[in-house]
Enzyme design. Structure first.
Site, PDB file in Angstrom:
ATOM      1  CG  ASP A 155      -5.938  11.284  48.559  1.00 12.44           C
ATOM      2  OD1 ASP A 155      -6.612  10.450  47.497  1.00 12.44           O
ATOM      3  OD2 ASP A 155      -6.497  11.362  49.816  1.00 12.44           O
ATOM      4  CG  ASP A 186      -5.742  18.047  52.436  1.00 14.74           C
ATOM      5  OD1 ASP A 186      -6.440  16.712  53.003  1.00 14.74           O
ATOM      6  OD2 ASP A 186      -4.539  17.525  52.613  1.00 14.74           O
TER       7      ASP A 186
END
Length: 401
Positions: A148, A322
């Protein structure tokens, strides 16, 4: 990129022997997991792609669509691994899964692990990561990685952050020093990390915020995406995903998804949710986003991992998830979801899942979400099961294994 032939999928999942850490698992569970993996490989091998898209570092092939919902089962070929979707990605924030070795994660048939750019940038830092040759080598992980951007820390560490058009200034929680994260710096470090999928730096606001700040963040995220695209040095080996924003505003979500789709990215993420908002608003924002985003590209719903959320969002057309959620449970569930889609039995799977998970008392948001994709739990099925809606977003149900 070198694309892996379909025939190698079964070899990928069978190449490792059982690690000692999993030897104590009940034999029946191990046999069930192996049978599911073999069944999945057989189902994929028996079909031809319905729709495909190809980018320099990603090939996405949809092999089956649910005939009732928006669910689909696909293969996503990445530089390091061919992942089966829908899939759950466990979170290894700093390049490790606490309590599990990378060999054990392979035994669990994990295809992609998520790492956190903000935390990796703070410790061990970019210099060490570069010397190690990237995160794959640093953590001895041969399969897929996703990082990320650090944008989520705008929400989780907001008291430490100052957000401007230039970027985000953080107070490093490890040493108290100021740390500026710009779109260019986020991409530069993610290029060093070397993950198969990297995320744009976006302006994240809490899903509980409304008003002008949400629109400001949505437009800024688009501007930051263009800066990320310009800064990206490795498009032939790493895939940059934009992130849909817009809070709980339907029109802003649509505008964001349409604007991002113009960039012809390898895949797209749905962000800014799972932050405490009402679940009946959550699923609507997910469904709006999947309606607008390109069908032939993977769709990643960020921060989602509860079992019922995985089942519902897969029905809404999401491919990737996720969450800091028990890995073994999520991996087992995702295999079952893929088999059901490939066999075109996903509505039946949904009903059986909800029956086992909740009995007849099912949260109304789940019933509403599934009705939107033609699965009505309130209608009695052949077994006599039907659901009665309850108002709570979360109902304590059976823990599925």
């Amino acid at each position: 990129m070198d694309m892996q032939p379909l025939s190698t999928i079964s070899q990928q999942s069978e190449s490792k022997s059982v690690t000692p850490g999993l030897e104590e698992a009940p034999l029946k569970k191990r046999i069930k997991m192996d049978n599911q993996k073999n069944r999945l490989n057989e189902l994929y091998a028996s079909k031809s792609p319905l729709v495909e898209s190809e980018s320099p570092a990603l090939k996405f092939s949809i092999y089956a669509r649910c005939s009732t919902t928006k669910a689909r089962a696909s293969l996503m070929q990445l530089p390091h691994y061919t992942a089966q979707t829908p899939m759950f990605m466990p979170v290894g924030t700093m390049g490790t899964m606490k309590g599990l070795t990378t060999e054990q994660l392979e035994d669990l048939d994990c295809h992609v692990i998520l790492g956190n750019t903000y935390h990796l940038g703070s410790k061990p830092g970019q210099d060490i990561m570069e010397k190690a040759g990237g995160l794959h080598k640093f953590m001895a992980w041969p399969r897929g990685l996703l990082t990320d951007s650090g944008g989520f820390q705008m929400v989780s560490l907001l008291k430490l952050a100052n957000i401007t058009e230039e970027g985000v200034e953080f107070e490093n929680p490890y040493d108290g020093k100021k740390m500026l994260l710009t779109p260019e710096q986020s991409i530069d470090f993610q290029n060093t990390i070397g993950a198969d999928i990297i995320m744009q730096l976006d302006d994240v606001v809490s899903s509980l915020v409304s008003g002008p700040r949400v629109e400001e963040a949505m437009h800024r995220s688009v501007r930051w995406l263009d800066r990320c695209i310009k800064a990206h040095k490795n498009p032939s080996t790493q895939n940059l995903f934009p992130i849909v924003q817009g809070g709980l505003d339907k029109e802003l979500r649509i505008q964001s998804a349409k604007e991002l789709s113009k960039r012809e990215s390898p895949g797209y993420a749905i962000g800014g949710l799972s932050g405490g908002e009402a679940k009946d608003l959550f699923w609507r924002m997910v469904s709006i986003s999947t309606d607008v985003l390109p069908e032939a590209k993977p769709r990643y719903c960020m921060g989602v991992g509860y079992a019922e959320d995985l089942v519902v969002c897969s029905a809404l057309g999401v491919d990737m998830y996720d969450c800091v959620f028990p890995t073994r449970t999520a991996m087992q569930l995702m295999r079952s979801i893929k088999v059901a889609i490939l066999e075109d039995k996903y509505p039946e799977f949904i009903r059986e899942f909800m029956r086992k998970r909740f009995g007849k008392q099912v949260p109304r948001w789940i019933i509403n979400a599934l009705k939107s994709v033609n699965v009505d739990l309130t209608i009695k099925d052949e077994s006599g099961y039907y659901a009665e809606p309850v108002e709570a977003d979360i109902v304590k149900g059976m823990v599925l294994d």
